[in-house]
Design an enzyme around this catalytic site. Structure first.
Site, PDB file in Angstrom:
ATOM      1  N   GLY A  36      -5.808   2.079  -5.795  1.00  0.00           N
ATOM      2  CA  GLY A  36      -4.460   2.838  -6.508  1.00  0.00           C
ATOM      3  C   GLY A  36      -4.294   4.250  -5.684  1.00  0.00           C
ATOM      4  CG  LEU A  37      -0.235   5.498  -5.729  1.00  0.00           C
ATOM      5  CD1 LEU A  37       0.980   5.706  -6.492  1.00  0.00           C
ATOM      6  CD2 LEU A  37       0.214   5.294  -4.248  1.00  0.00           C
ATOM      7  CB  SER A  38      -4.099  10.041  -3.885  1.00  0.00           C
ATOM      8  OG  SER A  38      -4.778  11.550  -4.255  1.00  0.00           O
ATOM      9  CB  SER A  40      -3.802   5.869  -9.722  1.00  0.00           C
ATOM     10  OG  SER A  40      -5.068   5.684  -8.739  1.00  0.00           O
ATOM     11  N   GLY A  41      -6.411   7.870 -10.824  1.00  0.00           N
ATOM     12  CA  GLY A  41      -7.515   8.057 -11.720  1.00  0.00           C
ATOM     13  C   GLY A  41      -8.772   7.226 -11.407  1.00  0.00           C
ATOM     14  CE  LYS A  42      -8.224   5.543  -5.742  1.00  0.00           C
ATOM     15  NZ  LYS A  42      -7.349   6.581  -5.961  1.00  0.00           N
ATOM     16  CB  SER A  43     -12.546   9.890  -8.882  1.00  0.00           C
ATOM     17  OG  SER A  43     -12.538   9.590  -7.605  1.00  0.00           O
ATOM     18  CB  SER A 110      -8.522   0.335  -0.705  1.00  0.00           C
ATOM     19  OG  SER A 110      -8.629   0.304  -2.115  1.00  0.00           O
TER      20      SER A 110
END
Ligand code: ATP
Ligand code: MG
Length: 203
Positions: A36-38, A40-43, A110
């Site tokens: 997902g975008l920077s 977006s909440g991945k980390s 990614s």
């Protein structure tokens, strides 16, 4: 495609099977690929997920974008070629973790579909879960957790995903989590529910 340089190499098999590890660890190794975008909440989700899994006696380990770029991938930048190589190496690392029967949680933008699909192909069926951490760019930009959107708009950061570099949405992710509509808790719970429903873990 990365060139194979070494010749005269042969795979050396061990005595331990995947089933041995599954029985011992009471979990099924898998790569949970967050994309997902920077902002977006991945980390954020990766951290909560890892914590919840360990609290329930499941072994998980996060591979996170910036962390990997400090070491393994410190020689790579953000050009399309370097982004592809970045993801290829991460994919190989995630494969090793998955083979060791760990739950590998990756948190990389990614942005290229092909790169993600290549990682999927590296892994066996059911060992790759693509999760689209969906969030409108306006919301990500408002969050601007790292101050990078501001810099990208000012032209100080080049090749920034969503502004000056593309992001290709997943077409068939195993799961989509919309973080503009869900809380961090709800988002994490959605992933945990998926893992339990598919038998990777047991709570
Ligand atoms: N449902 C949610 N899930 C995850 N994060 C959320 C959610 N709702 C709000 N947020 C907030 O959004 C921000 C997400 O930032 P985070 O660093 O996790 O993004 P990222 O996808 O890892 O970005 P980057 O690619 O730049 O590393 C955090 O400030 C987090 O608190
Ligand atoms: Mg992050």
């Amino acid at each position: 495609m990365t060139v194979q340089k070494a010749t005269n190499i042969k795979w050396h098999h061990g005595k331990i099977t995947k089933d041995d590890r599954v029985n011992l660890m009471k979990q099924k190794g898998v790569t949970i690929w967050l994309t997902g975008l920077s902002g977006s909440g991945k980390s954020t989700i990766a951290v909560e997920l890892e914590h919840a899994l360990l609290e329930n006696k499941h072994l998980a380990y996060i591979l996170d974008g910036d962390n990997i770029r400090h070491g393994l991938n410190k020689n790579l930048g953000f050009s399309p070629e370097d982004r592809t190589e970045n993801i290829r190496r991460i994919g190989e690392v995630a494969k090793l973790f998955t083979d060791a029967n760990m739950i590998a949680i990756t948190a990389f933008i990614s942005p290229y579909r092909q790169d993600r699909d290549n990682v999927r192909k590296l892994l066996k069926d059911g060992e790759f879960i693509e999760i689209y951490i969906k969030c409108p760019i306006e919301v990500c930009e408002q969050r601007d957790t790292k101050g990078l959107y501001k810099k990208a708009r000012a032209g100080e950061v080049k090749e920034f995903t969503g502004i000056s570099a593309p992001y290709e949405e997943p077409l068939h992710p195993e799961l989509t989590v919309d973080t503009s509509k869900m809380t961090v808790d709800e988002s994490t719970r959605a992933v945990l529910n998926y893992l339990e429903a598919k038998g990777y873990v047991k709570f």
